[in-house]
Design a protein around this motif. Sequence first.
Motif, PDB file in Angstrom:
ATOM      1  N   CYS A  14       0.866  -1.190   0.148  1.00 46.64           N
ATOM      2  CA  CYS A  14       0.013  -0.073  -0.094  1.00 46.64           C
ATOM      3  C   CYS A  14       0.881   1.226   0.032  1.00 46.64           C
ATOM      4  O   CYS A  14       0.242   2.299  -0.278  1.00 46.64           O
ATOM      5  N   LEU A  15       2.201   1.221   0.237  1.00 45.42           N
ATOM      6  CA  LEU A  15       2.924   2.320   0.324  1.00 45.42           C
ATOM      7  C   LEU A  15       3.523   2.746  -0.664  1.00 45.42           C
ATOM      8  O   LEU A  15       3.792   1.667  -1.538  1.00 45.42           O
ATOM      9  N   ASP A  16       3.913   3.784  -1.193  1.00 44.56           N
ATOM     10  CA  ASP A  16       4.944   4.062  -2.364  1.00 44.56           C
ATOM     11  C   ASP A  16       6.234   3.725  -2.273  1.00 44.56           C
ATOM     12  O   ASP A  16       6.752   3.284  -0.900  1.00 44.56           O
ATOM     13  N   ASP A  17       7.249   3.757  -3.080  1.00 51.51           N
ATOM     14  CA  ASP A  17       8.521   3.391  -2.847  1.00 51.51           C
ATOM     15  C   ASP A  17       9.318   3.943  -1.839  1.00 51.51           C
ATOM     16  O   ASP A  17      10.148   3.195  -1.086  1.00 51.51           O
ATOM     17  N   ARG A  21      10.769   2.050   1.542  1.00 47.09           N
ATOM     18  CA  ARG A  21      12.086   2.010   2.039  1.00 47.09           C
ATOM     19  C   ARG A  21      12.311   2.621   3.531  1.00 47.09           C
ATOM     20  O   ARG A  21      13.007   2.214   4.495  1.00 47.09           O
ATOM     21  N   ALA A  22      11.428   3.703   3.746  1.00 45.65           N
ATOM     22  CA  ALA A  22      11.336   4.453   5.239  1.00 45.65           C
ATOM     23  C   ALA A  22      10.795   3.388   6.135  1.00 45.65           C
ATOM     24  O   ALA A  22      11.201   3.099   7.263  1.00 45.65           O
ATOM     25  N   PHE A  23       9.760   2.571   5.856  1.00 46.22           N
ATOM     26  CA  PHE A  23       9.244   1.476   6.690  1.00 46.22           C
ATOM     27  C   PHE A  23      10.114   0.435   6.961  1.00 46.22           C
ATOM     28  O   PHE A  23      10.435   0.197   8.184  1.00 46.22           O
ATOM     29  N   VAL A  24      10.878   0.005   5.919  1.00 42.92           N
ATOM     30  CA  VAL A  24      11.783  -1.357   6.228  1.00 42.92           C
ATOM     31  C   VAL A  24      13.036  -0.704   6.977  1.00 42.92           C
ATOM     32  O   VAL A  24      13.411  -1.345   8.006  1.00 42.92           O
ATOM     33  N   ASP A  25      13.475   0.650   6.708  1.00 42.30           N
ATOM     34  CA  ASP A  25      14.678   0.940   7.348  1.00 42.30           C
ATOM     35  C   ASP A  25      14.496   1.491   8.834  1.00 42.30           C
ATOM     36  O   ASP A  25      15.086   1.260   9.726  1.00 42.30           O
ATOM     37  N   ARG A  54      -1.139  -1.083  -4.773  1.00 46.31           N
ATOM     38  CA  ARG A  54      -0.011  -1.509  -5.729  1.00 46.31           C
ATOM     39  C   ARG A  54       0.493  -3.030  -5.576  1.00 46.31           C
ATOM     40  O   ARG A  54      -0.111  -3.452  -4.623  1.00 46.31           O
ATOM     41  N   ARG A  55       1.128  -3.335  -6.737  1.00 54.48           N
ATOM     42  CA  ARG A  55       1.783  -4.813  -6.593  1.00 54.48           C
ATOM     43  C   ARG A  55       3.098  -4.656  -6.488  1.00 54.48           C
ATOM     44  O   ARG A  55       3.689  -3.551  -6.602  1.00 54.48           O
ATOM     45  N   ILE A  56       3.973  -5.494  -5.746  1.00 50.55           N
ATOM     46  CA  ILE A  56       5.202  -5.626  -5.611  1.00 50.55           C
ATOM     47  C   ILE A  56       6.094  -6.761  -6.303  1.00 50.55           C
ATOM     48  O   ILE A  56       5.727  -7.762  -6.350  1.00 50.55           O
ATOM     49  N   SER A  57       7.102  -6.451  -7.056  1.00 56.33           N
ATOM     50  CA  SER A  57       7.737  -7.485  -7.740  1.00 56.33           C
ATOM     51  C   SER A  57       8.834  -8.127  -6.775  1.00 56.33           C
ATOM     52  O   SER A  57       9.085  -7.701  -5.478  1.00 56.33           O
TER      53      SER A  57
END
Length: 112
Positions: A14-17, A21-25, A54-57
């Motif tokens: 659901c998050l933009d790119d 990155r901010a979430f994971v970091d 969104r979909r994630i690759s």
Amino acid sequence: GGFEVALDSAMLHCLDDDSQRAFVDGLRPLMRAGGKLFVGCFSDANPDPWSNPRRISESQLRSLLSTERGWHMVSLTSSWYERPSDRAASGRGAWTMAWWCVAEAVPVGPGE
């Protein structure tokens, strides 16, 4: 960090790119070394034209959960996500292709 387990059940896609990155970091410092992150997210392998969420690759997941970011990808498998029928506008359930991922927090500093 001190958490042994974190679960992301269909939120990451659901998050933009930048937000991904901010979430994971931001999550990494909260986890102890060896702690597990479980992620379930929608896959870009879905053939339908629906674009929200969104979909994630696979490559995006591998990049987000890389050793450079403090993670080790333990497993990444394709799976199916079922939306319960009581939450669907049609009154029927819905299925979508998804990823199920397990990543492990790697030590990032002395003493961790």
